[in-house]
Scaffold this motif. Structure first.
Motif, short mmCIF file in Angstrom:
data_model
loop_
_atom_site.label_atom_id
_atom_site.label_comp_id
_atom_site.label_asym_id
_atom_site.label_seq_id
_atom_site.Cartn_x
_atom_site.Cartn_y
_atom_site.Cartn_z
N LEU A 161 -24.03 -16.79 -13.98
CA LEU A 161 -25.45 -16.51 -14.12
C LEU A 161 -26.10 -17.26 -15.28
O LEU A 161 -27.31 -17.18 -15.46
CB LEU A 161 -25.69 -15.01 -14.30
CG LEU A 161 -25.48 -14.14 -13.07
CD1 LEU A 161 -25.51 -12.66 -13.45
CD2 LEU A 161 -26.53 -14.45 -12.02
N SER A 162 -25.29 -17.96 -16.07
CA SER A 162 -25.85 -18.66 -17.23
C SER A 162 -26.04 -20.15 -16.99
O SER A 162 -27.07 -20.71 -17.34
CB SER A 162 -24.98 -18.43 -18.46
OG SER A 162 -23.72 -19.03 -18.30
N LYS A 163 -25.03 -20.82 -16.45
CA LYS A 163 -25.13 -22.27 -16.18
C LYS A 163 -24.30 -22.59 -14.96
O LYS A 163 -23.23 -22.03 -14.76
CB LYS A 163 -24.64 -23.09 -17.37
CG LYS A 163 -25.66 -23.15 -18.50
CD LYS A 163 -25.32 -24.22 -19.48
CE LYS A 163 -26.16 -25.44 -19.20
NZ LYS A 163 -26.24 -26.34 -20.35
N TYR A 164 -24.77 -23.56 -14.18
CA TYR A 164 -24.09 -23.89 -12.93
C TYR A 164 -22.71 -24.50 -13.13
O TYR A 164 -21.80 -24.25 -12.35
CB TYR A 164 -24.95 -24.83 -12.09
CG TYR A 164 -26.18 -24.18 -11.53
CD1 TYR A 164 -26.10 -23.01 -10.79
CD2 TYR A 164 -27.44 -24.74 -11.75
CE1 TYR A 164 -27.23 -22.40 -10.28
CE2 TYR A 164 -28.58 -24.14 -11.25
CZ TYR A 164 -28.47 -22.97 -10.51
OH TYR A 164 -29.59 -22.37 -10.01
N HIS A 165 -22.53 -25.28 -14.18
CA HIS A 165 -21.23 -25.92 -14.34
C HIS A 165 -20.14 -24.98 -14.84
O HIS A 165 -19.01 -25.40 -15.06
CB HIS A 165 -21.34 -27.19 -15.20
CG HIS A 165 -21.72 -26.96 -16.61
ND1 HIS A 165 -23.00 -27.01 -17.04
CD2 HIS A 165 -20.96 -26.70 -17.69
CE1 HIS A 165 -23.04 -26.78 -18.34
NE2 HIS A 165 -21.82 -26.59 -18.74
N SER A 166 -20.43 -23.71 -14.95
CA SER A 166 -19.40 -22.74 -15.31
C SER A 166 -18.37 -22.57 -14.19
O SER A 166 -17.33 -21.95 -14.41
CB SER A 166 -20.03 -21.39 -15.67
OG SER A 166 -20.70 -20.86 -14.55
#
Length: 179
Positions: A161-166
């Motif tokens: 939910l914070s950054k796509y590359h996670s």
């Protein structure tokens, strides 16, 4: 814990006196309308400033930045725990101290309203809990082991939910298990 307290207080001071940057103003403004995704980021870093402003009933820079200070503190706690898990107290202290004094991680990782703050905390907590789940010295019951895996999953969801590359975090864990 002294380092954590000094770190939190100094971040709160900077969070209250520095004006919002361009990216922060963008996130706070766009986040006024809840949505499942924003132009180039998942929603959590947009939602939290609005949630805190609604919860406290205040529109202030400190309130907008409070989630960043909280998640920055979680990162510090997790980095200390990772250092303890891997090499011991000296490594834990120095990794936490270097995280605290690094200007990038001090401001972008715990003061400013940016998606990186949540990503750092969630990835660090995922790694800490994963390392603890693999520690054979910890005598755990199966139910506590499964509970730890569920908590790891929750931290992974927060990272998504914070950054796509996670998405690279579970990919790295999969590579670890396959190797």
């Amino acid at each position: 814990y002294h380092l954590l307290i000094v770190f939190i207080i100094s971040r709160l001071i900077f969070a209250s006196v520095l004006p919002l940057g361009v990216d922060e103003a963008y996130q706070v403004t766009i986040g006024r309308e809840f949505d499942w995704s924003y132009y180039d980021h998942p929603p959590l870093s947009f939602w939290l400033p609005r949630f805190f402003a609604n919860f406290f009933g205040l529109e202030s820079i400190l309130i907008y930045r409070l989630p960043s200070v909280i998640f920055g503190s979680i990162s510090l706690y997790a980095l200390y725990g990772i250092g303890m898990q891997i090499c011991g107290e000296d490594t834990a202290f120095w990794s936490a101290l270097l995280y605290c004094i690094s200007p990038f991680f001090f401001f972008s990782g715990g003061v400013f309203v940016l998606p990186d703050v949540i990503l750092n905390a969630s990835v660090c907590m995922t790694l800490l809990l994963f390392l603890r789940s693999q520690d054979l010295k910890l005598q755990e019951t199966k139910s506590s082991y499964y509970l730890r895996l569920v908590i790891i999953g929750i931290w992974l969801a927060i990272s998504f939910l914070s950054k796509y590359h996670s998405i690279l975090v579970p990919a790295a864990l999969l590579i670890y298990f396959l190797s």
